[in-house]
Write an enzyme that holds these catalytic residues in place. Structure first.
Site, PDB file in Angstrom:
ATOM      1  CB  CYS A   1       6.348   6.355   1.067  1.00  0.00           C
ATOM      2  SG  CYS A   1       7.231   5.141   0.420  1.00  0.00           S
TER       3      CYS A   1
ATOM      4  CE  LYS B   1      -2.290  10.903 -13.510  1.00  0.00           C
ATOM      5  NZ  LYS B   1      -1.191  12.090 -13.189  1.00  0.00           N
TER       6      LYS B   1
ATOM      7  CD  GLU C   1       3.587  11.121   3.653  1.00  0.00           C
ATOM      8  OE1 GLU C   1       2.428  11.224   3.055  1.00  0.00           O
ATOM      9  OE2 GLU C   1       4.299   9.968   3.434  1.00  0.00           O
TER      10      GLU C   1
ATOM     11  N   GLY D   1       0.597   6.735  -3.748  1.00  0.00           N
ATOM     12  CA  GLY D   1       0.312   8.278  -3.662  1.00  0.00           C
ATOM     13  C   GLY D   1      -0.234   8.680  -2.191  1.00  0.00           C
ATOM     14  CB  SER D   2      -1.415  11.680  -0.839  1.00  0.00           C
ATOM     15  OG  SER D   2      -2.586  11.835  -1.676  1.00  0.00           O
TER      16      SER D   2
ATOM     17  CB  THR E   1      -4.849  10.684  -4.001  1.00  0.00           C
ATOM     18  OG1 THR E   1      -4.701  11.948  -3.957  1.00  0.00           O
ATOM     19  CG2 THR E   1      -5.221  10.354  -5.690  1.00  0.00           C
ATOM     20  CB  ALA E   2      -5.519   6.090  -1.424  1.00  0.00           C
TER      21      ALA E   2
ATOM     22  CD  GLU F   1       3.167  -0.272  -3.635  1.00  0.00           C
ATOM     23  OE1 GLU F   1       3.875   0.428  -3.808  1.00  0.00           O
ATOM     24  OE2 GLU F   1       3.136  -1.625  -3.593  1.00  0.00           O
TER      25      GLU F   1
END
Ligand code: NAD
Length: 487
Positions: free
Chosen positions: A289, A181, A384, A234-235, A238-239, A256
């Site tokens: 990142c 995705k 971040e 991702g962020s 969301t994780a 990650e």
């Protein structure tokens, strides 16, 4: 031309999903824009739970045959995918630049060759994986790397195909089937990858690509009981959501995530090298990142460092990422630009001083920014930004440098500039980070583990660590005589 094809930089891209070896449309679409000029690149299939379910079903159906395919044949097919990537390198490079705004020359010379390398590396590593065998009082132990099952791979927009294939290649090499995705802000090269993989001979259903908004299609993928691994880049927010969703089935996760990495510059460093390392952090318009966005500089050289930094940063040409001379392209999306500017304006309101930048430019561009007079516990130091925004703080000695470096909730990377190998050894030993560079930056070897500590991630991928994650390790213990004879 089919209504499902769009032409981007002269390359035809199918905007539908790729499920079970076929193109599948959705009832609705979302619009994909180029960050270069805001132009519309295409109307992309807006996946729902139905397409997510179909893709997982296709991956599940294809799994037994792919898992039973010999290592040699899997490796051969992955090399064939790499050949296809190399043949279409220019197509992939121009489409990726149109879609995510990163420099075309980087896509041509660094990123897309690395995409091909991802497939070659994991194909070759698969052939080297040992099946460990050892003996326990006459009983043989045989440790095997069994494929785990369908994997869901979810990726961000800042390095779309490179990050996707860094997961797709080992997952497939391990004998798993995949549902990829890609991010909705850069969905196009994943569609080209599906085409390349099919042409290379990958059987239907082994690699599936679903498009859509994470908030709409994500849960159906991550909570699916037939999914055996989820790898996400991702962020952090969301994780956390994905981890909660995956918890229902205890699906193993690799995460990650983001970072707020430091660059420590000691007075004994080669100052020109340190400045080069610092300016490099504006790469990809700061949307990296691993970027060392916190410059920590020893007090005695801070003024000279800043002077040279400002001089060097002024040479960076900001503009169209398709121009060879451009050093800094646009940011991905108007929402991202707003987010970046919000961080900067709040920092300035709290007392920070913009040594350079601190404002937007025309279009989707943000001026490379350096902020000083920032407090360690301030938002701009702790969070971040994911844009071309660096902070500069000073330190008096090694202990303070390490304390400042480690004092965020992240732990993705750290970079140290010093001319003293003994200091390098001491300092790196105390840094909390998945990757530490000394007098260099962004040197990556796929044999090495990659990942983050604390909120920067869970787990490591790379080399054998990737197979560790994507395989179910099994130990089979056999008695040559029959168990009852064991004595
Ligand atoms: P994001 O978390 O917004 O989105 C990443 C992906 O998750 C996208 O494909 C998105 O569609 C999907 N997603 C969103 N909501 C979802 C949900 N509820 N369920 C399932 N999937 C969902 O991140 P982003 O803005 O695309 O990427 C930037 C972030 O990625 C930064 O924090 C950056 O540091 C991080 N990043 C980390 C690495 C690394 O290797 N550690 C590499 C690149 C980027």
């Amino acid at each position: 031309m089919s209504e499902h094809l769009t032409t981007v930089a002269g390359v035809a891209v199918d905007t539908r999903h790729w499920i079970g070896g076929e193109r599948v449309a959705s009832a609705a679409t979302f619009t994909d824009h180029s960050p270069i000029d805001g132009s519309v690149l295409g109307e992309i299939a807006r996946g729902t739970a139905a397409e997510a379910g179909a893709a997982v079903a296709a991956a599940k159906a294809a799994f037994p045959a792919w898992a039973a395919t010999s290592r040699e044949e899997r490796a051969r097919l992955l090399h064939a995918v790499a050949d296809g990537v190399e043949r279409r390198l220019e197509d992939l490079a121009v489409v990726e630049t149109a879609d995510n705004g990163a420099l075309l020359r980087s896509h041509r010379r660094g990123v897309m060759p690395r995409v091909a390398h991802n497939f070659r590396f994991f194909a070759d590593w698969l052939l080297k994986l040992d099946h460990a065998d050892f003996d326990t009082r006459g009983h043989s132990n045989h440790v095997s790397w069994d494929p785990a099952g369908p994997c869901v791979l979810i990726t961000p927009w800042n390095a779309p195909l490179m990050l996707a294939t860094w997961k797709v290649a080992p997952a497939l090499a391990a004998g798993n089937t995949v549902v990829l995705k890609p991010a909705e802000w850069s969905p196009l090269t994943a569609s080209l990858l599906a085409e390349i993989a099919a042409e290379a001979g990958l059987p239907a259903g082994v690699l599936n690509v679903v498009q859509g908004l994470g908030s709409e299609i994500g849960d159906a993928l991550t909570s699916h009981p037939d999914v055996r691994r989820i790898s996400f880049t991702g962020s952090v927010p969301t994780a956390k959501h994905i981890a909660a969703s995956a918890a229902a089935n205890l699906t193993p996760l690799s995460l990650e995530l983001g970072g707020k990495s430091p660059l420590l510059v000691f007075a004994d460093a080669d100052l020109d090298l340190a400045v080069d390392l610092a300016v490099e952090q504006y790469d990809n318009a700061g949307q990296v990142c691993l970027a060392a966005t916190r410059l920590l500089v020893e007090e005695s050289v801070a003024e000279e460092f800043t002077r040279r930094f400002v001089e060097k940063a002024a040479l960076l040409k900001q503009g169209d990422p398709r121009d060879e001379a451009t050093g800094l392209g646009p940011n991905i999306h108007p929402r991202q630009l707003e987010k970046i500017d919000g961080f900067v304006q709040r920092a300035v309101a709290a007392g920070a001083r913009a040594v350079i930048g601190g404002h937007r430019r025309d279009g989707q561009y943000y001026a490379p920014t350096l902020l000083t007079d920032v407090a360690q516990d301030s938002e701009i130091v702790q969070e971040e930004v994911f844009g071309p925004v660096l902070t500069l703080q000073t330190f008096g000695g090694e202990d303070e440098a390490v304390r400042l470096a480690n004092d965020t909730r992240f732990g993705l990377a750290a970079t140290v500039a010093t001319g003293d190998p003994e200091r390098a050894r001491r300092v790196t030993g105390h840094l909390v980070a998945g990757t530490v560079w000394v007098n260099c930056f962004f040197v990556r070897d796929l044999r090495a583990p990659f990942g983050g500590s604390r909120h920067s991630g869970v787990g490591r991928e790379g080399g054998t660590w990737s197979f560790d994650f994507y395989c179910d390790l099994k130990n089979t213990v056999t008695s040559p005589k029959g168990w009852k004879d064991h004595g």
